[in-house]
Enzyme design. Structure first.
Site, PDB file in Angstrom:
ATOM      1  N   SER A  66      -3.968   1.977  -5.880  1.00 36.01           N
ATOM      2  CA  SER A  66      -2.998   1.112  -5.206  1.00 36.01           C
ATOM      3  C   SER A  66      -1.574   1.283  -5.715  1.00 36.01           C
ATOM      4  O   SER A  66      -0.654   0.692  -5.157  1.00 36.01           O
ATOM      5  CB  SER A  66      -3.433  -0.345  -5.345  1.00 36.01           C
ATOM      6  OG  SER A  66      -3.710  -0.626  -6.692  1.00 36.01           O
ATOM      7  N   GLY A  67      -1.387   2.053  -6.752  1.00 37.27           N
ATOM      8  CA  GLY A  67      -0.024   2.251  -7.235  1.00 37.27           C
ATOM      9  C   GLY A  67       0.033   2.796  -8.651  1.00 37.27           C
ATOM     10  O   GLY A  67      -0.969   3.258  -9.185  1.00 37.27           O
ATOM     11  N   SER A  68       1.223   2.723  -9.235  1.00 29.75           N
ATOM     12  CA  SER A  68       1.431   3.261 -10.577  1.00 29.75           C
ATOM     13  C   SER A  68       1.784   2.142 -11.547  1.00 29.75           C
ATOM     14  O   SER A  68       2.352   1.129 -11.142  1.00 29.75           O
ATOM     15  CB  SER A  68       2.581   4.266 -10.556  1.00 29.75           C
ATOM     16  OG  SER A  68       2.399   5.172  -9.499  1.00 29.75           O
TER      17      SER A  68
ATOM     18  N   LYS B 282       3.065  -3.011 -12.548  1.00 27.59           N
ATOM     19  CA  LYS B 282       2.294  -2.250 -11.554  1.00 27.59           C
ATOM     20  C   LYS B 282       3.069  -2.227 -10.247  1.00 27.59           C
ATOM     21  O   LYS B 282       3.379  -3.287  -9.684  1.00 27.59           O
ATOM     22  CB  LYS B 282       0.927  -2.896 -11.360  1.00 27.59           C
ATOM     23  CG  LYS B 282       0.041  -2.115 -10.420  1.00 27.59           C
ATOM     24  CD  LYS B 282      -1.405  -2.501 -10.579  1.00 27.59           C
ATOM     25  CE  LYS B 282      -2.286  -1.613  -9.735  1.00 27.59           C
ATOM     26  NZ  LYS B 282      -3.680  -1.748 -10.028  1.00 27.59           N
TER      27      LYS B 282
ATOM     28  N   ASP C  22     -13.962  -4.770  -8.884  1.00 28.65           N
ATOM     29  CA  ASP C  22     -13.617  -3.405  -9.315  1.00 28.65           C
ATOM     30  C   ASP C  22     -13.843  -3.279 -10.829  1.00 28.65           C
ATOM     31  O   ASP C  22     -12.969  -2.826 -11.563  1.00 28.65           O
ATOM     32  CB  ASP C  22     -12.171  -3.091  -8.935  1.00 28.65           C
ATOM     33  CG  ASP C  22     -11.898  -1.577  -8.901  1.00 28.65           C
ATOM     34  OD1 ASP C  22     -12.877  -0.803  -9.013  1.00 28.65           O
ATOM     35  OD2 ASP C  22     -10.732  -1.179  -8.785  1.00 28.65           O
TER      36      ASP C  22
END
Ligand SMILES: Nc1ncnc2c1ncn2[C@@H]1O[C@H](COP(=O)(O)OP(=O)(O)OP(=O)(O)O)[C@@H](O)[C@H]1O
Length: 448
Positions: free
Chosen positions: A112-114, A129, A231
């Site tokens: 979903s991203g960095s 994030k 998750d």
């Protein structure tokens, strides 16, 4: 006396004095007499003004420090509320750019991203994030931030705040956790100089197992609305400076009403840690987290991924895989618990075999296909802390998601949506890639 009343009084005085002067001038006539009365009145007016001004400035002197204190109180609430009350605050993008040195220090990258390391103005170390997808609405994003930001547990990463840039990226700001994620501490890795990277000793692994169980138990049982993580995997378990576990990445989890036993949602999570009910049944529940947790326990015991390539053919469909949970079942039936333990740990300190058996049995209970057979996370805590006897788990079919039969429909970078409903039994050949597989290639599912 307040400001308004003193003004009115001053006005009345001035009008009275002007009237007096006018009347005196009319009756007395002489300019000398008029001049002396006029000067006297001016002095009286002047004195009254001085008196009023002094009164006001005395009041102001009392009010000013209060204002100053109030403004100081108003200038600290962001860091104060964040630290003491744990309330997620809204950050400006500029603040985050400054904190992260313009998003320079990349820590990791997910579907979903960095994630970037940063230091806030008050010296707090943070992990920022940057969420790159825009699938969720702003209202939904904020309501989840509020719900997640308000949960507090020693084994859950704290969310300090968020930032929304209209039409641009969204940011979640978390506390920075010193020792990175669990995967780096349990799977054999080499550092930049090709030396073996950290290997978490057995007693700390056992501690991590309890910490994670407590965090999930809190989310499932002790929050106002039940929170499903969905998750659970080593990458989302961070280790603090004392190697205590902190569960992260639950900012995008699912909220479930107290009365609900299961929910139907679009599939999310990571291949290799998904419970079979994602595909087999109508809806998932807190027990889906229990399943993923069980798989993580097995990886912690073995110091290896659950899925390993044993015959590395160039043709993916011909590749053969070894499924560690199946090996663990066989070995535990033979009573050979120590043979499934990470070999690196056996070279060092003594490991209590009873503890290994407890962890193995608990993991196998968690990965039962039948949802109702799995323990709750609260029971898992009791099992691991020795408050509940852990019996030998029943045979389980070892159903795993057949990734070959899944039709993935690309919906964005690194993301795919599951469509098919296939499962295979134990001697599987799940020839698709996943971050949970030891052949590395990481495909994450994200229904976020
Ligand atoms: N609060 C934090 N403190 C320190 N490191 C962090 C923190 N949050 C994330 N990280 C690091 O950044 C990496 C990437 O995090 P992220 O949550 O984006 O990835 P992921 O969990 O692998 O992916 P996904 O979000 O798709 O599940 C983590 O594996 C971890 O090493």
């Amino acid at each position: 006396m307040d400001d308004k009343r003193s003004k009115i009084l001053a006005l009345v005085l001035v009008v009275t004095l002007i009237s007096l002067i006018t009347v005196s001038a009319l009756y007395l006539g002489s300019s000398w007499q008029f001049f002396s009365i006029f000067s006297g009145c001016i002095i009286v007016i002047f004195a009254i003004f001085i008196w009023l001004i002094r009164r006001r400035s005395k009041g102001a002197a009392l009010i000013l420090p209060q204002k100053h204190v109030m403004s100081r109180e108003l200038s600290v609430p962001c860091s104060f509320l964040r630290k003491v009350a744990g309330v997620p605050t809204k950050f400006r993008q500029k603040e985050l750019e400054l904190a992260t040195d313009n998003f320079n220090a990349l820590i990791g990258r997910g579907a979903s991203g960095s994630v970037f390391k940063g230091i806030l103005g008050d010296g707090t170390c943070v992990a920022v994030k940057r969420i790159e997808g825009q699938e969720r609405g702003e209202k939904e994003f904020l309501s989840e931030v509020a719900a997640i930001g308000s949960v507090q547990h020693i084994n859950l990463v704290r969310m300090y705040g968020y930032c929304i840039v209209p039409g641009g990226p969204r940011f979640l700001v978390y506390e920075f956790i010193q020792n990175g994620s669990l995967d780096g501490w349990i799977f054999p890795r080499r550092d930049k100089r090709n030396r073996p990277a950290g290997c978490l000793p057995w007693h700390l692994r056992y501690g991590v197992a309890i910490d994670v169980a407590k965090a999930l138990s809190y989310l499932h049982h002790d929050c106002r609305s039940r929170i499903l993580h969905l998750d659970v995997k080593p990458e989302n378990i961070l280790l603090d400076d004392n190697y205590r576990a902190v569960v992260s990445d639950f900012g995008l989890a699912k909220l479930m009403g107290r009365g609900e036993s299961r929910i139907v949602t679009n599939i999310r999570g990571t291949m290799g840690y998904l419970a079979p009910e994602w595909l087999l049944e109508n809806g998932i529940s807190a027990k889906s987290d229990v399943y993923s947790y069980g798989l993580v326990l097995l990886e912690m015991i073995g110091g290896r991924r659950n899925m390993r390539v044993i015959d590395d053919s160039k043709d993916r469909s011909l590749r053969k895989y070894e499924y560690f949970p199946k090996i663990v079942v066989e070995k535990s039936k033979e009573g050979k618990f120590m043979s499934v333990v990470d070999q690196r740990l056996l070279e060092g300190r003594h490991i209590d075999e009873r503890q290994v058996r407890t962890l193995v049995y608990t993991a196998l209970w968690c990965i039962q296909e039948k949802v109702r057979r799995r323990p709750t996370m609260a029971q898992v805590v009791d099992m691991l802390e020795g408050h509940m006897h852990v019996d030998e788990p029943p045979e389980t079919e070892m159903i795993i998601v057949d990734l070959l039969s899944i039709d993935t429909d690309k919906v964005g970078p690194g993301k795919c949506r599951l469509k098919a409903t296939g499962v295979v039994l134990s001697d599987c050949n799940p020839a698709a890639s996943s971050s949970a597989f030891e052949d590395g290639a990481g495909t994450l599912l994200s229904g976020r």
